[in-house]
Design a protein around this motif. Structure first.
Motif, mmCIF file in Angstrom:
data_model
loop_
_atom_site.group_PDB
_atom_site.id
_atom_site.type_symbol
_atom_site.label_atom_id
_atom_site.label_comp_id
_atom_site.label_asym_id
_atom_site.label_seq_id
_atom_site.Cartn_x
_atom_site.Cartn_y
_atom_site.Cartn_z
ATOM 1 N N GLU A 64 0.832 -1.204 0.000
ATOM 2 C CA GLU A 64 0.000 0.000 0.000
ATOM 3 C C GLU A 64 0.868 1.256 0.000
ATOM 4 O OE1 GLU A 64 -2.456 -0.528 3.417
ATOM 5 O OE2 GLU A 64 -3.693 -2.087 2.481
ATOM 6 N N GLU A 65 1.988 1.203 0.719
ATOM 7 C CA GLU A 65 2.896 2.356 0.749
ATOM 8 C C GLU A 65 3.552 2.576 -0.612
ATOM 9 O OE1 GLU A 65 5.666 2.704 3.913
ATOM 10 O OE2 GLU A 65 4.288 1.926 5.430
ATOM 11 N N ILE A 66 3.973 1.491 -1.250
ATOM 12 C CA ILE A 66 4.590 1.614 -2.574
ATOM 13 C C ILE A 66 3.602 2.203 -3.566
ATOM 14 C CG2 ILE A 66 5.461 0.289 -4.548
ATOM 15 C CD1 ILE A 66 6.796 -1.591 -2.519
ATOM 16 N N ARG A 67 2.364 1.722 -3.537
ATOM 17 C CA ARG A 67 1.341 2.231 -4.448
ATOM 18 C C ARG A 67 1.060 3.707 -4.189
ATOM 19 N NH1 ARG A 67 -0.766 2.627 -9.333
ATOM 20 N NH2 ARG A 67 -3.004 2.257 -9.462
ATOM 21 N N ALA A 68 0.948 4.090 -2.910
ATOM 22 C CA ALA A 68 0.671 5.495 -2.572
ATOM 23 C C ALA A 68 1.823 6.393 -3.020
ATOM 24 C CB ALA A 68 0.432 5.630 -1.068
ATOM 25 N N LEU A 69 3.048 5.935 -2.828
ATOM 26 C CA LEU A 69 4.218 6.706 -3.237
ATOM 27 C C LEU A 69 4.259 6.869 -4.751
ATOM 28 C CD1 LEU A 69 6.896 7.998 -2.148
ATOM 29 C CD2 LEU A 69 7.990 5.807 -2.681
ATOM 30 N N GLN A 70 3.995 5.792 -5.468
ATOM 31 C CA GLN A 70 4.003 5.847 -6.938
ATOM 32 C C GLN A 70 2.966 6.847 -7.452
ATOM 33 O OE1 GLN A 70 1.303 4.185 -8.982
ATOM 34 N NE2 GLN A 70 2.238 5.188 -10.761
ATOM 35 N N GLN A 71 1.772 6.819 -6.870
ATOM 36 C CA GLN A 71 0.717 7.724 -7.326
ATOM 37 C C GLN A 71 1.023 9.171 -6.941
ATOM 38 O OE1 GLN A 71 -2.709 5.653 -5.572
ATOM 39 N NE2 GLN A 71 -3.353 5.061 -7.625
ATOM 40 N N ARG A 72 1.568 9.368 -5.755
ATOM 41 C CA ARG A 72 1.856 10.733 -5.291
ATOM 42 C C ARG A 72 2.954 11.388 -6.116
ATOM 43 N NH1 ARG A 72 5.181 12.034 -0.887
ATOM 44 N NH2 ARG A 72 5.075 9.886 -0.170
ATOM 45 N N SER A 105 -2.493 -11.576 -5.449
ATOM 46 C CA SER A 105 -3.171 -10.555 -4.648
ATOM 47 C C SER A 105 -2.356 -9.268 -4.605
ATOM 48 C CB SER A 105 -3.433 -11.072 -3.230
ATOM 49 O OG SER A 105 -2.224 -11.403 -2.578
ATOM 50 N N GLU A 106 -1.039 -9.399 -4.575
ATOM 51 C CA GLU A 106 -0.160 -8.227 -4.608
ATOM 52 C C GLU A 106 -0.335 -7.475 -5.923
ATOM 53 O OE1 GLU A 106 4.616 -7.831 -4.472
ATOM 54 O OE2 GLU A 106 3.742 -9.144 -2.943
ATOM 55 N N ALA A 107 -0.374 -8.222 -7.026
ATOM 56 C CA ALA A 107 -0.536 -7.597 -8.339
ATOM 57 C C ALA A 107 -1.885 -6.896 -8.444
ATOM 58 C CB ALA A 107 -0.401 -8.650 -9.440
ATOM 59 N N LEU A 108 -2.941 -7.527 -7.965
ATOM 60 C CA LEU A 108 -4.275 -6.925 -8.020
ATOM 61 C C LEU A 108 -4.333 -5.641 -7.197
ATOM 62 C CD1 LEU A 108 -6.474 -10.146 -7.682
ATOM 63 C CD2 LEU A 108 -6.399 -8.638 -9.673
ATOM 64 N N ALA A 109 -3.610 -5.613 -6.076
ATOM 65 C CA ALA A 109 -3.704 -4.485 -5.151
ATOM 66 C C ALA A 109 -2.980 -3.242 -5.635
ATOM 67 C CB ALA A 109 -3.159 -4.900 -3.778
ATOM 68 N N VAL A 110 -1.865 -3.393 -6.388
ATOM 69 C CA VAL A 110 -1.026 -2.218 -6.669
ATOM 70 C C VAL A 110 -1.060 -1.741 -8.115
ATOM 71 C CG1 VAL A 110 0.566 -2.874 -4.823
ATOM 72 C CG2 VAL A 110 1.090 -3.549 -7.178
ATOM 73 N N SER A 111 -1.605 -2.521 -9.027
ATOM 74 C CA SER A 111 -1.348 -2.286 -10.452
ATOM 75 C C SER A 111 -2.371 -1.415 -11.158
ATOM 76 C CB SER A 111 -1.278 -3.626 -11.197
ATOM 77 O OG SER A 111 -0.356 -4.496 -10.587
ATOM 78 N N ASP A 112 -1.882 -0.585 -12.077
ATOM 79 C CA ASP A 112 -2.740 0.010 -13.099
ATOM 80 C C ASP A 112 -2.978 -1.003 -14.211
ATOM 81 O OD1 ASP A 112 -3.039 2.820 -12.193
ATOM 82 O OD2 ASP A 112 -0.868 2.853 -12.414
ATOM 83 N N LYS A 113 -1.946 -1.803 -14.481
ATOM 84 C CA LYS A 113 -1.998 -2.797 -15.551
ATOM 85 C C LYS A 113 -1.187 -4.008 -15.117
ATOM 86 C CE LYS A 113 -0.860 -3.120 -20.545
ATOM 87 N NZ LYS A 113 -0.298 -2.334 -21.677
ATOM 88 N N ILE A 114 -1.695 -5.190 -15.448
ATOM 89 C CA ILE A 114 -0.997 -6.438 -15.140
ATOM 90 C C ILE A 114 -0.668 -7.143 -16.444
ATOM 91 C CG2 ILE A 114 -1.154 -8.706 -14.019
ATOM 92 C CD1 ILE A 114 -3.123 -7.469 -12.028
ATOM 93 N N VAL A 115 0.576 -7.604 -16.548
ATOM 94 C CA VAL A 115 1.005 -8.398 -17.690
ATOM 95 C C VAL A 115 1.244 -9.817 -17.179
ATOM 96 C CG1 VAL A 115 2.728 -8.690 -19.511
ATOM 97 C CG2 VAL A 115 2.070 -6.387 -18.770
ATOM 98 N N VAL A 116 0.346 -10.736 -17.524
ATOM 99 C CA VAL A 116 0.499 -12.129 -17.098
ATOM 100 C C VAL A 116 1.388 -12.840 -18.110
ATOM 101 C CG1 VAL A 116 -0.670 -14.299 -16.571
ATOM 102 C CG2 VAL A 116 -1.767 -12.125 -16.002
ATOM 103 N N MET A 117 2.475 -13.433 -17.605
ATOM 104 C CA MET A 117 3.425 -14.108 -18.480
ATOM 105 C C MET A 117 3.362 -15.623 -18.290
ATOM 106 S SD MET A 117 6.722 -11.559 -18.517
ATOM 107 C CE MET A 117 7.400 -12.460 -19.932
ATOM 108 N N ARG A 118 3.588 -16.316 -19.397
ATOM 109 C CA ARG A 118 3.584 -17.781 -19.381
ATOM 110 C C ARG A 118 4.494 -18.279 -20.496
ATOM 111 N NH1 ARG A 118 -1.403 -21.798 -21.097
ATOM 112 N NH2 ARG A 118 -0.639 -23.680 -20.040
ATOM 113 N N ASN A 119 5.340 -19.234 -20.160
ATOM 114 C CA ASN A 119 6.224 -19.852 -21.163
ATOM 115 C C ASN A 119 6.989 -18.805 -21.976
ATOM 116 O OD1 ASN A 119 5.288 -22.351 -20.321
ATOM 117 N ND2 ASN A 119 3.681 -22.438 -21.881
ATOM 118 N N ALA A 120 7.552 -17.814 -21.290
ATOM 119 C CA ALA A 120 8.420 -16.799 -21.892
ATOM 120 C C ALA A 120 7.698 -15.804 -22.788
ATOM 121 C CB ALA A 120 9.557 -17.456 -22.681
ATOM 122 N N GLY A 121 6.369 -15.761 -22.705
ATOM 123 C CA GLY A 121 5.596 -14.811 -23.502
ATOM 124 C C GLY A 121 4.473 -14.198 -22.688
#
Length: 355
Positions: A182-190, A203-219
């Protein structure tokens, strides 16, 4: 001398970027745009290529093909020190014999700043992360969460165009991880920073992200907002990786005006068709979408496992379509193992996906 706080971070653009180690593809050629001032998470299981991709952006790994631009400048062939990016490592990598202030100022002094000016900027960076007055301490005198903030301050003081995080919270306990994200997200936005953040924690990705890139098998398996990936996954892998999910097979009876009539062991649902034709289909059911009904209504089910979790209860139901994991907020009427019940489904938590 003041610490300039950026209001808009730099855009990062990856064009057909790939990495090989001999015959092994660590990252398949991919395209990705990270908008300035946003926090983008690279999410995926171990070995999917997310850390290699982050290290290529940082300049710690040389790309085998493709290009990287930061703020409109091609940095593909530049060294890490020439890219104006800062990285926060999983281990924090603080110098144990140096004070916190000297740790934060180290990069500035190494790049030619006078010690007095570097310390002034370091003090401001520590204040930015909530550690004003801690500069004289040694890292060993700081808690894990405080050390993590020192590592962030050390990265911020260099005024990077892009701030990179490599599994920054994995060494912290669950409660502190929640607080620090939560602190990292607040700092990034501020500060309007551009942040690229690697994690394997959904859960970490859902909590902090504007965008999530899900990777699988090097892509890239799918990229989008947290809501898009959770509610509209492109495939079974993304659906089951983004939080808890039940994967079953069902039948689309008909499609009309973009709505699919889906049957599941006699239960009928109307769902967005997502371009899928009539016939067998993969269905993802979120645990919170399962509704317990009296026996004889909906899907026939038997309670195979019941777990009390304090704020909620978790159940595993044996049904004709397979085992279904469910979460129930009802703590007052708990079900017993072996009990026969019916199951209904909330359509908002059920989605058709491709295999």
């Amino acid at each position: 001398m003041t610490l300039a706080l950026k209001t808009t971070g730099a855009e990062v653009r990856l064009s057909q970027l790939g990495k090989r180690y001999g015959q092994v593809r660590a990252v398949k050629p991919l395209d990705l745009v990270i908008e300035g001032g946003t926090l983008v998470t690279l999410l995926g299981p171990s070995g999917c290529g997310k850390t290699t991709l982050l290290r290529m952006i940082a300049g710690l790994e040389q790309a085998s093909e493709g290009s990287i631009s930061i703020g409109g400048r091609d940095v593909t062939l530049l060294s890490a020190g020439e890219r104006n990016v800062s990285m926060v490592f999983q281990s924090y990598a603080l110098f144990p014999h140096m004070s916190v202030l000297d740790n934060v100022a180290y990069g500035l002094i190494s790049s030619g700043f006078k010690k007095r000016d570097a310390h002034a900027k370091a003090e401001l960076a520590l204040e930015t992360v909530g550690l004003k007055g801690f500069g004289s301490r040694l890292p060993s005198e700081m808690s894990g969460g405080q050390q993590q903030r020192v590592a962030v301050a050390r990265a911020l003081v260099l005024e990077p165009d892009v701030l990179l995080f490599d599994e920054p919270l994995s060494n912290l306990d669950a409660r502190l991880r929640r607080s620090m994200r939560e602190e990292i997200r607040a700092l990034q936005q501020r500060l309007g920073l551009t942040v690229v953040y690697v994690t394997h924690d959904q859960s970490e990705a859902l909590a902090v992200s504007d965008k999530i890139v899900v990777m699988r098998n090097a892509g890239i398996a799918q990229a989008g907002t947290p809501e898009e990936l959770y509610m509209e996954p492109d495939n079974v892998f993304v659906a089951t990786f983004m939080g808890e999910a039940n994967h079953v097979r069902a039948e689309v009876e008909l499609v009309q005006d973009g709505v699919a009539r889906v049957t599941l062991e006699g239960l009928s649902l109307d769902l967005p068709s997502r371009g899928l034709p009539p016939g067998p289909v993969d269905l993802v059911i979120r645990p919170e979408a399962i509704r317990v009904r009296p026996s004889g209504e909906g899907l026939r089910a038997t309670v195979a496992r019941a777990t009390y979790m304090g704020a909620h209860s978790e159940y595993l139901f044996a049904t004709g379509v397979g085992e279904l994991f469910a979460i129930s907020p009802d703590r007052l009427s708990r079900l017993m193992v072996g009990q026969s019940v019916g199951i209904g489904l909330d359509p908002e938590g059920v989605v058709l996906v491709r295999p």
